[in-house]
Design a protein around this motif. Structure first.
Motif, PDB file in Angstrom:
ATOM      1  N   THR A 108      -6.140   7.860   5.053  1.00  0.00           N
ATOM      2  CA  THR A 108      -7.431   7.722   4.393  1.00  0.00           C
ATOM      3  C   THR A 108      -7.264   7.682   2.874  1.00  0.00           C
ATOM      4  O   THR A 108      -6.529   8.487   2.299  1.00  0.00           O
ATOM      5  N   PHE A 109      -7.965   6.732   2.223  1.00  0.00           N
ATOM      6  CA  PHE A 109      -7.973   6.583   0.773  1.00  0.00           C
ATOM      7  C   PHE A 109      -9.429   6.596   0.295  1.00  0.00           C
ATOM      8  O   PHE A 109     -10.324   6.136   1.012  1.00  0.00           O
ATOM      9  N   PRO A 110      -9.676   7.086  -0.920  1.00  0.00           N
ATOM     10  CA  PRO A 110     -11.032   6.969  -1.474  1.00  0.00           C
ATOM     11  C   PRO A 110     -11.323   5.520  -1.868  1.00  0.00           C
ATOM     12  O   PRO A 110     -10.438   4.797  -2.331  1.00  0.00           O
ATOM     13  N   LEU A 111     -12.554   5.090  -1.668  1.00  0.00           N
ATOM     14  CA  LEU A 111     -12.987   3.755  -2.090  1.00  0.00           C
ATOM     15  C   LEU A 111     -13.902   3.931  -3.303  1.00  0.00           C
ATOM     16  O   LEU A 111     -15.006   4.470  -3.184  1.00  0.00           O
ATOM     17  N   PHE A 112     -13.415   3.489  -4.468  1.00  0.00           N
ATOM     18  CA  PHE A 112     -14.168   3.663  -5.706  1.00  0.00           C
ATOM     19  C   PHE A 112     -15.186   2.538  -5.878  1.00  0.00           C
ATOM     20  O   PHE A 112     -15.004   1.417  -5.386  1.00  0.00           O
ATOM     21  N   ASP A 113     -16.270   2.855  -6.591  1.00  0.00           N
ATOM     22  CA  ASP A 113     -17.312   1.855  -6.835  1.00  0.00           C
ATOM     23  C   ASP A 113     -16.846   0.768  -7.799  1.00  0.00           C
ATOM     24  O   ASP A 113     -17.313  -0.374  -7.731  1.00  0.00           O
ATOM     25  N   ALA A 138      -4.899  -1.854  -6.052  1.00  0.00           N
ATOM     26  CA  ALA A 138      -3.750  -1.975  -6.952  1.00  0.00           C
ATOM     27  C   ALA A 138      -2.836  -0.785  -6.720  1.00  0.00           C
ATOM     28  O   ALA A 138      -3.292   0.306  -6.330  1.00  0.00           O
ATOM     29  N   THR A 139      -1.559  -0.986  -6.951  1.00  0.00           N
ATOM     30  CA  THR A 139      -0.561   0.060  -6.737  1.00  0.00           C
ATOM     31  C   THR A 139       0.188   0.311  -8.045  1.00  0.00           C
ATOM     32  O   THR A 139       0.649  -0.641  -8.685  1.00  0.00           O
ATOM     33  N   PRO A 140       0.334   1.569  -8.458  1.00  0.00           N
ATOM     34  CA  PRO A 140       1.002   1.865  -9.737  1.00  0.00           C
ATOM     35  C   PRO A 140       2.506   1.672  -9.653  1.00  0.00           C
ATOM     36  O   PRO A 140       3.081   1.528  -8.579  1.00  0.00           O
ATOM     37  N   GLU A 141       3.147   1.721 -10.811  1.00  0.00           N
ATOM     38  CA  GLU A 141       4.600   1.551 -10.886  1.00  0.00           C
ATOM     39  C   GLU A 141       5.297   2.903 -10.931  1.00  0.00           C
ATOM     40  O   GLU A 141       4.669   3.943 -11.153  1.00  0.00           O
ATOM     41  N   GLY A 142       6.585   2.876 -10.716  1.00  0.00           N
ATOM     42  CA  GLY A 142       7.405   4.068 -10.891  1.00  0.00           C
ATOM     43  C   GLY A 142       7.103   5.165  -9.900  1.00  0.00           C
ATOM     44  O   GLY A 142       6.751   4.935  -8.739  1.00  0.00           O
ATOM     45  N   ASP A 143       7.233   6.417 -10.399  1.00  0.00           N
ATOM     46  CA  ASP A 143       7.064   7.581  -9.528  1.00  0.00           C
ATOM     47  C   ASP A 143       5.641   7.698  -8.992  1.00  0.00           C
ATOM     48  O   ASP A 143       5.424   8.284  -7.928  1.00  0.00           O
ATOM     49  N   ARG A 144       4.658   7.182  -9.711  1.00  0.00           N
ATOM     50  CA  ARG A 144       3.272   7.293  -9.257  1.00  0.00           C
ATOM     51  C   ARG A 144       2.976   6.412  -8.050  1.00  0.00           C
ATOM     52  O   ARG A 144       1.914   6.547  -7.423  1.00  0.00           O
ATOM     53  N   VAL A 174       0.855  -1.200   0.000  1.00  0.00           N
ATOM     54  CA  VAL A 174       0.000   0.000   0.000  1.00  0.00           C
ATOM     55  C   VAL A 174       0.883   1.239   0.000  1.00  0.00           C
ATOM     56  O   VAL A 174       1.680   1.458   0.920  1.00  0.00           O
ATOM     57  N   ARG A 175       0.735   2.067  -1.035  1.00  0.00           N
ATOM     58  CA  ARG A 175       1.479   3.324  -1.167  1.00  0.00           C
ATOM     59  C   ARG A 175       0.494   4.479  -1.330  1.00  0.00           C
ATOM     60  O   ARG A 175      -0.708   4.276  -1.478  1.00  0.00           O
ATOM     61  N   SER A 176       1.011   5.655  -1.329  1.00  0.00           N
ATOM     62  CA  SER A 176       0.133   6.828  -1.444  1.00  0.00           C
ATOM     63  C   SER A 176      -0.605   6.860  -2.776  1.00  0.00           C
ATOM     64  O   SER A 176      -1.669   7.465  -2.893  1.00  0.00           O
ATOM     65  N   GLY A 177      -0.066   6.189  -3.803  1.00  0.00           N
ATOM     66  CA  GLY A 177      -0.732   6.144  -5.106  1.00  0.00           C
ATOM     67  C   GLY A 177      -1.672   4.966  -5.271  1.00  0.00           C
ATOM     68  O   GLY A 177      -2.250   4.780  -6.350  1.00  0.00           O
ATOM     69  N   THR A 178      -1.858   4.147  -4.255  1.00  0.00           N
ATOM     70  CA  THR A 178      -2.708   2.963  -4.334  1.00  0.00           C
ATOM     71  C   THR A 178      -4.166   3.353  -4.558  1.00  0.00           C
ATOM     72  O   THR A 178      -4.641   4.362  -4.046  1.00  0.00           O
ATOM     73  N   ARG A 179      -4.871   2.523  -5.326  1.00  0.00           N
ATOM     74  CA  ARG A 179      -6.290   2.731  -5.580  1.00  0.00           C
ATOM     75  C   ARG A 179      -7.088   1.533  -5.037  1.00  0.00           C
ATOM     76  O   ARG A 179      -6.753   0.381  -5.306  1.00  0.00           O
ATOM     77  N   PHE A 180      -8.156   1.838  -4.283  1.00  0.00           N
ATOM     78  CA  PHE A 180      -9.034   0.806  -3.718  1.00  0.00           C
ATOM     79  C   PHE A 180     -10.386   0.860  -4.414  1.00  0.00           C
ATOM     80  O   PHE A 180     -10.890   1.943  -4.733  1.00  0.00           O
ATOM     81  N   TRP A 181     -11.010  -0.302  -4.648  1.00  0.00           N
ATOM     82  CA  TRP A 181     -12.354  -0.325  -5.205  1.00  0.00           C
ATOM     83  C   TRP A 181     -13.169  -1.463  -4.601  1.00  0.00           C
ATOM     84  O   TRP A 181     -12.645  -2.436  -4.076  1.00  0.00           O
ATOM     85  N   ASN A 182     -14.472  -1.280  -4.651  1.00  0.00           N
ATOM     86  CA  ASN A 182     -15.408  -2.244  -4.091  1.00  0.00           C
ATOM     87  C   ASN A 182     -15.637  -3.373  -5.084  1.00  0.00           C
ATOM     88  O   ASN A 182     -16.013  -3.119  -6.234  1.00  0.00           O
ATOM     89  N   THR A 183     -15.411  -4.611  -4.680  1.00  0.00           N
ATOM     90  CA  THR A 183     -15.565  -5.761  -5.583  1.00  0.00           C
ATOM     91  C   THR A 183     -16.834  -6.548  -5.298  1.00  0.00           C
ATOM     92  O   THR A 183     -16.999  -7.663  -5.795  1.00  0.00           O
ATOM     93  N   SER A 184     -17.720  -6.018  -4.478  1.00  0.00           N
ATOM     94  CA  SER A 184     -18.923  -6.755  -4.096  1.00  0.00           C
ATOM     95  C   SER A 184     -19.855  -6.944  -5.282  1.00  0.00           C
ATOM     96  O   SER A 184     -20.051  -6.037  -6.086  1.00  0.00           O
ATOM     97  N   GLY A 185     -20.450  -8.125  -5.392  1.00  0.00           N
ATOM     98  CA  GLY A 185     -21.475  -8.389  -6.390  1.00  0.00           C
ATOM     99  C   GLY A 185     -20.951  -8.430  -7.810  1.00  0.00           C
ATOM    100  O   GLY A 185     -19.772  -8.630  -8.078  1.00  0.00           O
ATOM    101  N   PHE A 186     -21.857  -8.243  -8.773  1.00  0.00           N
ATOM    102  CA  PHE A 186     -21.544  -8.307 -10.195  1.00  0.00           C
ATOM    103  C   PHE A 186     -21.245  -6.917 -10.749  1.00  0.00           C
ATOM    104  O   PHE A 186     -21.726  -5.913 -10.261  1.00  0.00           O
ATOM    105  N   GLY A 187     -20.463  -6.891 -11.812  1.00  0.00           N
ATOM    106  CA  GLY A 187     -20.297  -5.669 -12.612  1.00  0.00           C
ATOM    107  C   GLY A 187     -20.670  -5.992 -14.048  1.00  0.00           C
ATOM    108  O   GLY A 187     -20.329  -7.059 -14.554  1.00  0.00           O
ATOM    109  N   PHE A 188     -21.394  -5.118 -14.721  1.00  0.00           N
ATOM    110  CA  PHE A 188     -21.847  -5.376 -16.084  1.00  0.00           C
ATOM    111  C   PHE A 188     -21.261  -4.343 -17.041  1.00  0.00           C
ATOM    112  O   PHE A 188     -21.291  -3.146 -16.753  1.00  0.00           O
TER     113      PHE A 188
END
Length: 364
Positions: free
Chosen positions: A342-347, A326-332, A286-300
């Motif tokens: 605190t990180f944002p949790l994306f849908d 997921a965490t990006p590569e390099g400088d990001r 987990v780094r400052s550039g990490t992105r979190f998202w909700n994996t619950s249920g189905f996505g269409f």
């Protein structure tokens, strides 16, 4: 529990010498037991103190087998014919606390000499629990249930258990008890041995000696150990909780690396704060550039020409919900995450996030 062959005048015996007699008997207030009044003659009253154990010495006891022969035991001819009660006093100095003390009358000498400490454990239900159910610590029997009864208010069940192994470490403030029973499901299957052996009570002895305790309330679920709770605590901010609940997995590349530990409304009630814990080994992911998202249920994904695509992280997160990151590569990539950051949790995820594959050393 019952009168047996005892009656008014039955002898009270100490080392097979009559030192008193039964004076009366009556039902207890709740009529669940019998209360027997006995009198010890004045010259022998010093034989009885708080450590005294009484047992029913009426009749005879037969023990033996095909190879060992038959053994016949009786306290005395007098008790064989007329019934009687015997007692012994293991400690010389154990003063009585009441003018008319009460003692339990055991069914036999062997039962009277059982070692250990008696405790009560309150549970919601008695499903599968009965007299003889073991109390265990790390797979070893450390005691057993002697009695199962309803509480006075009929709202719970009271288990009377005798702790026979290291009772001084278990019957004390801070010890935890809970019922171990089978769990069957698509997500989690555990404690299958209880399908054969039956349910039992597990105990976690108190780490520190804060004094003795005899009355306990069983936990609804097993306690989390300190080792499991170690790790990197983070906060995820989301518009809504969705199907997330405590205990659902947090995954990295579909490998579980943490879990949800709680959730609450934000200070202004416009966001939901989801608390997660990343296991110590995976904290460097987990780094400052990490992105979190909700994996619950189905996505269409669907369109006029490409048809429909159904996405789900895994069967596990489909059923009980989950969070992926997921965490990006390099400088990001950024700096390592700080505790309680605190990180944002994306849908949902962005396709680019699934292509990120940084090389991050996890150590030993």
């Amino acid at each position: 529990e019952n009168l047996g062959s005892l009656e008014v005048g039955s002898p009270i015996l100490y080392k097979q010498v009559k030192v008193g007699s039964v004076q009366s008997y009556q039902f207890s207030k709740k009529k669940k037991q019998l209360v027997i009044g006995v009198h010890i003659e004045k010259e022998y009253e010093g034989l009885v103190n708080a450590s005294t154990r009484f047992w029913n010495a009426s009749g005879i006891t037969l023990t033996g087998g095909l190879t060992g022969g038959i053994q016949v035991k009786s306290e005395s001819l007098q008790s064989l014919m007329a019934g009687g009660i015997a007692f012994e006093t293991p400690e010389a100095k154990a003063p009585l606390q009441k003018r008319i003390p009460r003692f339990r009358l055991f069914a036999s000498h062997e039962e009277a000499n059982q070692k250990g400490t008696v405790v009560t454990i309150k549970v919601d239900r008695a499903d599968g629990l009965r007299s003889g159910t073991p109390v265990r610590f790390k797979g070893l029997d450390v005691g057993k249930i002697e009695d199962v009864d309803l509480s006075d208010d009929l709202q719970s069940v009271m288990l009377t258990a005798r702790i026979t192994e290291v009772p001084e470490r278990i019957a004390r403030v801070g010890s935890l008890f809970w019922v171990v029973k089978p769990e069957l499901g698509l997500i989690k299957t555990s404690n299958l041995e209880t399908l054969v052996t039956g349910q039992y009570i597990e105990v976690q002895p108190a780490a520190k000696n804060l004094g003795p305790q005899k009355n306990f309330v069983a936990l609804a679920t097993p306690p989390e150990s300190a080792k499991q709770e170690a790790g990197l605590s983070l906060v995820l901010s989301a518009a809504r909780r969705g199907s997330l609940k405590i205990g659902v997995p947090v995954t990295y590349r579909e490998v579980t690396v943490g879990k949800v530990t709680g959730y609450e409304l934000g200070q202004t009630a416009d966001r939901v704060l989801v608390h997660i814990l990343i296991e110590p080994k995976y904290a460097p992911l987990v780094r400052s550039g990490t992105r979190f998202w909700n994996t619950s249920g189905f996505g269409f994904d669907y369109g006029l020409f490409k048809g429909a695509t159904v996405r789900t992280e895994s069967l596990e997160t489909l059923i009980q919900g989950g969070i992926a990151f997921a965490t990006p590569e390099g400088d990001r990539m950024g700096n390592p995450a700080r505790p309680e950051q605190t990180f944002p949790l994306f849908d949902k995820f962005e396709d680019e996030w699934l292509t990120w594959a940084p090389k991050i050393s996890l150590g030993k």
